[in-house]
Enzyme design. Structure first.
Site, PDB file in Angstrom:
ATOM      1  N   HIS A 156       1.916  -4.071   5.144  1.00 42.75           N
ATOM      2  CA  HIS A 156       1.280  -5.283   4.926  1.00 42.75           C
ATOM      3  C   HIS A 156       1.328  -6.127   3.677  1.00 42.75           C
ATOM      4  O   HIS A 156       2.616  -5.569   2.874  1.00 42.75           O
ATOM      5  CB  HIS A 156      -0.470  -4.858   4.925  1.00 42.75           C
ATOM      6  CG  HIS A 156      -0.805  -3.886   3.768  1.00 42.75           C
ATOM      7  ND1 HIS A 156      -0.534  -4.342   2.401  1.00 42.75           N
ATOM      8  CD2 HIS A 156      -1.174  -2.697   3.753  1.00 42.75           C
ATOM      9  CE1 HIS A 156      -1.064  -3.431   1.931  1.00 42.75           C
ATOM     10  NE2 HIS A 156      -1.260  -2.471   2.332  1.00 42.75           N
ATOM     11  N   CYS A 164       0.559   2.941   2.003  1.00 37.93           N
ATOM     12  CA  CYS A 164       1.303   2.003   2.716  1.00 37.93           C
ATOM     13  C   CYS A 164       2.385   1.461   2.324  1.00 37.93           C
ATOM     14  O   CYS A 164       2.727   1.658   1.239  1.00 37.93           O
ATOM     15  CB  CYS A 164       0.229   0.796   3.044  1.00 37.93           C
ATOM     16  SG  CYS A 164      -1.453   1.061   3.698  1.00 37.93           S
TER      17      CYS A 164
END
Length: 504
Positions: A156, A164
Site C-alpha cells: 500500500h 506490510c
C-alpha cells in the site's frame, strides 16, 4: 567507520554476483503529481512507460509479476513480452517494511511475509486508508499448512508499515495501474514473489548462520526456476513445503504426503547445469566468508540510517531503509567481544535494578515499622487514658508508682462526729517503752493501794506495797516482752477508784 566498511563489503558481494545489470542505487522514480490526478483507479501509465514497453516488445495489457527483495528494499515489476518471457519494467525503492528478514508466522509479530502469493482482482482495494492497496493474501496455502496467522498484509501507499510493504503514494498509483491493465488483459492471478534477498551463492553463504536458512533454501528453488525460465513457476504445497513446476498424477495436499512428482525434462536439464555453476560459486563464497557472520539489523537500526528523510514530513511518513546499509559483517572474535560487552552491560543493568529494588524494599519495611511503632504508641496512650477514666469512675485516682523524687502531702485525719464540739484536738499520748510503762503502771497501782488503805484506816504493809509494784506478768497476766527501743507504747492515765469519782 566500521559499519560503513562492512556495509560496503556486503554491497560489493551482491553487486559482483552478476544477477542484475543495475546498481542498488538505480531505482525508478514516478514522475507524477498526485494533486493533479483526478481518479486514482483510472490513472493511465505515462507515455515514458509505454515507450519502454514498445522497445521491449511488451504489450500494455500483458501479464505481470511482482517480486520483492527485502534486504535491498526493492519491489520489481516484471511484465511478459510477446514470447511470454518476463522482463523487469519497473524497479521501485520500498519506502517501509517492518520486522527483520524471515517469514511472518503469527499475528502481531510485525513481520512482512515471505513466499509465493497469488493476487486476484478482488484483492485490489481502491478505498484503502493508505491511498491504494493490494492485499498479499497472507496466509496462503503454505502459511496455513504451517499454522501461520495474520490478516490484512498489504502492499500500500503512505510509507508506513506494521507488517506490510509500504510504498509512496506515487509508486502505488503506478503499481495499481500495472495490475489493473493486466487484469483487463485477461490475467487471472498475479504472482507475488517475496524474498529476503537475491538467492545468489554470495547471499546464501553470507546468511548461512541465519535460523531461517532452511526456509530460504526452499524458496530458492522457486527463484532458480524463474531465473532459468523467466516465467513465474507453478506453485503447489505438500507436506507443508513449497514445490515448483512439478507434474503429479494426484492432487496436492498441503498438509498431506506429496504425490509422486516429476520435473519437465527440459527444465531438469537446465537445472542441472544451473546447479553446477551455483555449487562452484557457493564454495568460493564460503571460502570468502569463512570466520565471519552477517549480523542482521533490527527495524530500529534500519530506521536510524534514514532518520533525516523524515524531516519536514508528517509523522505517518516512516521510511525504514534497507538491511544492507544497516547490517554488519563481523568476525567471530568481534562477535564474541560484542557478546561479552553486551553481557557485562546486562549484568550491570540487573545489578542496578537489584540495588534499586532493595532500596525500595528497605524503604517499605522502614515505613511499615514506623507505622507499627506509631500504632503501638497510640494504643498505649489510649489504654492509659481508659485506665484513668475507670479510676475516676471508681472514686479514686490511681496510685502513682513510687518515686523518691516526688513528695506526697499527707491528708489530715477527720475527727469522729462526736468530737466535733471539741475546740482543740486531743494530743496523742506520749509513747514510752513497754518496760517503763509496766513499771510506771506498777508504781501507780502501789500508790493507789496505799492511798486506799490510808483512807480506810488500814495500815499499809511492806508486803502489800511490793505486791502492788510487781508487774502484771507476776500476777498471772500476759508476759511483758523484752524492751525494744524500736517499739513505743502509749502512756495511759491511771483510773481513779470508783469511790473517788466525786473528787476533782
Amino acid at each position: 567507520m566500521r559499519l560503513t566498511v562492512l556495509a560496503a563489503v556486503s554491497l560489493l558481494a551482491v553487486v559482483t554476483a552478476g544477477c542484475t545489470n543495475e546498481t542498488l542505487d538505480s531505482f525508478d522514480k514516478v514522475d507524477v503529481d498526485i494533486s493533479k490526478v483526478s481518479s486514482k483507479t483510472g490513472y493511465q501509465l505515462s507515455p515514458a512507460v509505454l515507450t519502454k514497453f514498445s522497445r521491449m516488445n511488451i504489450d500494455r495489457s500483458s501479464p505481470i509479476m511482482l517480486r520483492i527483495l527485502k534486504e535491498e528494499g526493492r519491489l520489481e515489476v516484471w511484465k511478459a513480452d510477446r514470447s511470454n518471457r518476463f522482463q523487469m519494467v519497473r524497479n521501485y525503492k520500498i519506502c517501509a517494511w517492518s520486522g527483520k528478514l524471515g517469514p511472518k508466522t503469527k499475528e502481531g509479530d510485525r513481520q512482512a511475509p515471505e513466499g509465493f502469493y497469488p493476487l486476484s482482482r478482488g484483492q485490489m482495494n481502491p478505498n484503502s486508508s493508505y491511498y491504494l492497496a493490494i492485499n498479499t493474501g497472507f496466509p496462503n496455502t503454505y502459511d496455513r499448512a504451517n499454522k501461520a496467522s495474520g490478516t490484512n498484509l498489504m502492499i500500500h501507499g503512505a510509507c508506513s508499515s506494521s507488517g506490510c510493504y509500504s510504498m509512496t503514494d506515487e509508486q502505488m498509483l503506478e503499481i495499481f495501474a500495472f495490475a489493473r491493465d493486466a487484469f483487463d488483459g485477461g490475467q487471472k492471478t498475479i504472482q507475488l514473489q517475496a524474498f529476503p534477498f537475491r538467492m545468489t551463492a554470495e547471499n546464501m553463504a553470507r546468511h548461512r548462520d541465519n535460523p531461517n536458512i532452511e526456509f530460504w533454501k526452499m524458496l530458492k528453488v522457486g527463484w532458480d526456476h524463474f531465473e532459468i525460465t523467466k516465467r513465474p513457476p507453478e506453485v503447489n504445497v505438500c507436506e507443508g513445503k513449497y514445490v515448483f513446476n512439478q507434474q503429479a498424477d494426484k492432487p496436492f495436499s498441503p498438509a498431506g504426503a506429496c504425490p509422486a512428482m516429476t520435473t519437465p525434462s527440459s527444465l531438469e536439464v537446465a537445472l542441472s547445469s544451473y546447479n553446477k555453476t551455483y555449487a562452484t560459486a557457493y564454495a568460493k563464497a564460503m571460502s570468502k566468508y569463512q570466520g565471519t557472520v552477517w549480523v542482521e539489523p533490527s527495524e530500529a537500526q534500519r530506521k536510524a540510517i534514514v532518520a533525516d528523510q523524515r524531516k519536514g514530513r508528517e509523522l505517518a511518513y516512516a521510511p525504514t531503509g534497507n538491511s544492507l546499509d544497516a547490517g554488519k559483517l563481523m568476525t567471530e572474535r568481534e562477535i564474541e567481544a560484542q557478546k561479552r560487552k553486551a553481557e557485562e552491560a546486562e549484568k550491570r543493568k540487573l545489578e542496578a535494578e537489584e540495588r534499586a529494588r532493595q532500596a525500595v524494599e528497605q524503604a517499605r519495611l522502614d515505613a511499615e515499622q514506623k507505622k507499627v511503632k506509631e500504632a503501638q504508641d497510640l494504643a498505649a496512650d489510649v489504654a492509659a487514658e481508659k485506665a484513668q477514666k475507670q479510676a475516676r469512675g471508681a472514686g479514686a485516682l490511681p496510685v502513682p508508682e513510687e518515686n523518691p523524687g516526688v513528695t506526697v502531702a499527707e491528708k489530715p485525719e477527720k475527727k469522729p462526729f462526736w468530737k466535733l464540739w471539741t475546740a482543740k484536738e486531743e494530743q496523742p499520748a506520749k509513747a514510752v517503752p513497754v518496760a517503763e510503762a509496766s513499771q510506771q503502771a506498777g508504781e501507780a497501782k502501789a500508790g493507789a493501794v496505799q492511798q486506799a488503805q490510808k483512807d480506810a484506816g488500814i495500815p499499809a504493809t511492806a508486803a502489800s506495797v511490793e505486791k502492788a509494784k510487781k508487774p502484771a506478768d507476776a500476777a498471772g497476766a500476759q508476759p511483758v516482752p523484752e524492751e525494744n527501743s524500736a517499739v513505743e507504747v502509749v502512756e495511759q492515765t491511771p483510773k481513779k477508784p470508783f469511790w473517788k469519782f466525786w473528787q476533782k
